[in-house]
Design a protein around this motif. Structure first.
Motif, mmCIF file in Angstrom:
data_model
loop_
_atom_site.group_PDB
_atom_site.id
_atom_site.type_symbol
_atom_site.label_atom_id
_atom_site.label_comp_id
_atom_site.label_asym_id
_atom_site.label_seq_id
_atom_site.Cartn_x
_atom_site.Cartn_y
_atom_site.Cartn_z
ATOM 1 N N GLU A 1 2.131 -4.959 -11.579
ATOM 2 C CA GLU A 1 2.020 -4.857 -10.100
ATOM 3 C C GLU A 1 2.462 -4.364 -9.444
ATOM 4 N N ASN B 1 3.201 -7.741 -17.028
ATOM 5 C CA ASN B 1 2.622 -8.521 -15.553
ATOM 6 C C ASN B 1 3.032 -7.717 -14.183
ATOM 7 N N GLU B 2 4.771 -8.170 -14.481
ATOM 8 C CA GLU B 2 5.806 -7.658 -13.379
ATOM 9 C C GLU B 2 5.343 -6.381 -13.053
ATOM 10 N N LEU C 1 10.373 -2.067 -17.188
ATOM 11 C CA LEU C 1 9.583 -3.494 -18.192
ATOM 12 C C LEU C 1 8.884 -3.623 -18.644
ATOM 13 N N LYS D 1 7.540 -6.922 -19.898
ATOM 14 C CA LYS D 1 6.528 -7.776 -18.446
ATOM 15 C C LYS D 1 5.550 -7.277 -17.905
#
Length: 221
Positions: A31, A27-28, A20, A25
């Motif tokens: 998290e 932000n993902e 990711l 990616k």
């Protein structure tokens, strides 16, 4: 068998998180990092300095940048290092580091693509299969396949399936990921300005080395 099930599940998640971030990616990825407590776990890996030091670099980067939009900073440097539009400082393709002309879509790319195809996974013809996020996602997929086997009762057939799967993982790490990631990590360390990507590249290299050792240990089952 619970330990083996957990081992496959944890590895699947780690490879997915790594893929990711390199795919941009962020932000993902952040998290999932928070939910997994992965950095704090890796920080205590005294037997693998790259893993522990990489995790510490990332944590320190967050601590020093609490008052700024650090996600934005991470994304901006991802763009500069891995995407462009200017000259790429740390390209995310295996072929760049293992061929003289640094051109994509050659023999190396075809070999990587054949691994994916052997499991029924397709990559668009316009997309180079030796792209780091795809390679990491492939390892995550292999871990996922292992979880589908009946780990509650390892009969001969199930054990052979696991051994075959681990053999592919071991081969892919040796022939591909670990054959170029050390050179790439040097480029990241040399060109990155933020602690995050320096630490993340070091953590990635350390994880791959550590995972190969673990696979070789379990492969003897």
């Amino acid at each position: 068998m619970d330990n083996i099930k957990q081992w496959f599940a944890e590895r699947k998640a780690i490879y997915y998180i790594l893929s990711l971030f390199y795919a941009g990616k962020v932000n993902e990825g952040l998290e999932l990092l928070k939910k997994s407590n992965l950095l704090h776990n890796f920080k205590s890996y005294d037997h693998n300095k790259k893993l522990s030091q990489g995790a510490c670099e990332i944590i320190n980067g967050f601590n020093k940048n609490e008052e700024v939009d650090y996600k934005k900073v991470i994304l901006e440097e991802h763009q500069k290092l891995f995407v462009g539009p200017n000259e790429l400082l740390a390209p995310l393709w295996e072929s760049v580091y293992k061929t003289k002309d640094k051109l994509l879509f050659g023999d190396i790319e075809l070999e990587v693509r054949s691994y994916y195809n052997s499991l029924g996974l397709d990559v668009k013809p316009s997309e180079a299969a030796d792209y780091l996020p795809l390679q990491l996602a492939f390892m995550s997929r292999l871990c996922s396949i292992s979880q589908e086997y009946n780990l509650e009762r390892l009969n001969v057939d199930e054990l052979e399936k696991i051994r075959g799967n681990l053999s592919i993982q071991k081969e892919f790490l040796n022939k591909h990921l670990l054959s170029w990631i050390p050179l790439w990590a040097e480029d990241v360390n040399k060109n990155a300005e933020e602690q995050f990507w320096k630490g993340f590249a070091e953590l990635t290299e350390g994880w791959l080395e550590n995972d190969l050792i673990e696979i070789e240990r379990l492969y003897k089952l």
